[in-house]
Design an enzyme around this catalytic site. Sequence first.
Site, PDB file in Angstrom:
ATOM      1  N   ASP A   3       0.877  -1.178   0.000  1.00 36.57           N
ATOM      2  CA  ASP A   3       0.000   0.000   0.000  1.00 36.57           C
ATOM      3  C   ASP A   3       0.908   1.219   0.000  1.00 36.57           C
ATOM      4  OD1 ASP A   3      -1.964   1.886   0.146  1.00 36.57           O
ATOM      5  OD2 ASP A   3      -2.768   1.267   2.077  1.00 36.57           O
ATOM      6  N   ASN A  48       1.776   6.485   3.817  1.00 36.88           N
ATOM      7  CA  ASN A  48       2.414   5.362   4.491  1.00 36.88           C
ATOM      8  C   ASN A  48       3.934   5.430   4.502  1.00 36.88           C
ATOM      9  OD1 ASN A  48      -0.101   4.318   5.082  1.00 36.88           O
ATOM     10  ND2 ASN A  48      -0.207   3.204   3.149  1.00 36.88           N
ATOM     11  N   ASP A  89       1.613   0.864   7.870  1.00 36.14           N
ATOM     12  CA  ASP A  89       0.441   0.300   7.193  1.00 36.14           C
ATOM     13  C   ASP A  89       0.840  -0.772   6.181  1.00 36.14           C
ATOM     14  OD1 ASP A  89      -2.193  -0.112   6.707  1.00 36.14           O
ATOM     15  OD2 ASP A  89      -2.555   1.770   5.649  1.00 36.14           O
TER      16      ASP A  89
END
Length: 265
Positions: free
Chosen positions: A190, A195, A209
């Site tokens: 992701d 992130n 994350d």
Amino acid sequence: MIAAAPREPVEPPRVVREIAGGSPVHAVWENELGGMTFRIESAAEVRFVKWSPPGLSLSPEVERLRWAAKYAVVPRVLDHGSDSTGEWMVTAGLPGRSAVDDRWIAEPGTAVRAIGSGLRALHETVPVADCPFDWSAEVRTTVARRKAAAGSIDQADWPPELPRVASIEEALDVLADAPPVDRAVVCHGDACAPNTLIGDDGRFAGHVDLGGLGVADRWADLAIATMATRWNYGPGWEGALLDAYGISPDQDRTTYYRLLWYLAD
């Protein structure tokens, strides 16, 4: 809704207040499915609590973080639990601020360079041969077909970056013909801008994350990281991210993995 920092006050779930033990609690992120991340800061430490409603398990991320922490700069898991109200994960804070912090939104050149160099560090450092997690196009295409059969893919939500296809069935046909793997790496899973953490010196400081972490073509990350620069910093920053990573654009793989992202993830 889209994932973002809450703009209105948020009442933390009871378990988050209990974990805080009287320390101040601040909501720092809310995702599309109702999951929340809270920052707890005391004189001794900074912790984060990621909380998810029932049915949205954090166990895959806990497992991946504990494995990846041996090789990469990721949050250390301190606790993990669940009850009838939801599931939570407590992690130790890392230095740095999210790449979508107001400071870095105002300095997009610095931000995208940090994102690109951070992804390169992850891809170079974490060993593919030892990774037990699979994020390959084959596995994700199976997920996409399952979602399509359940009627949970809405083509109307696709952004203009995706190829124009006449139907979900046609899109699935495109996914069935994956481009050859450029280089297999352990992907973030992701790689959107929020992130990546950036230190005060403007350099990459860590990744968060990682619930989708797994082995895949590096373009599975790069296609999403470059697309996310438009959402957070505006047009014109994709090339700078790829330069920081150290790679030339690859339109075929970028298009393919963006389509896979929207159908499978």
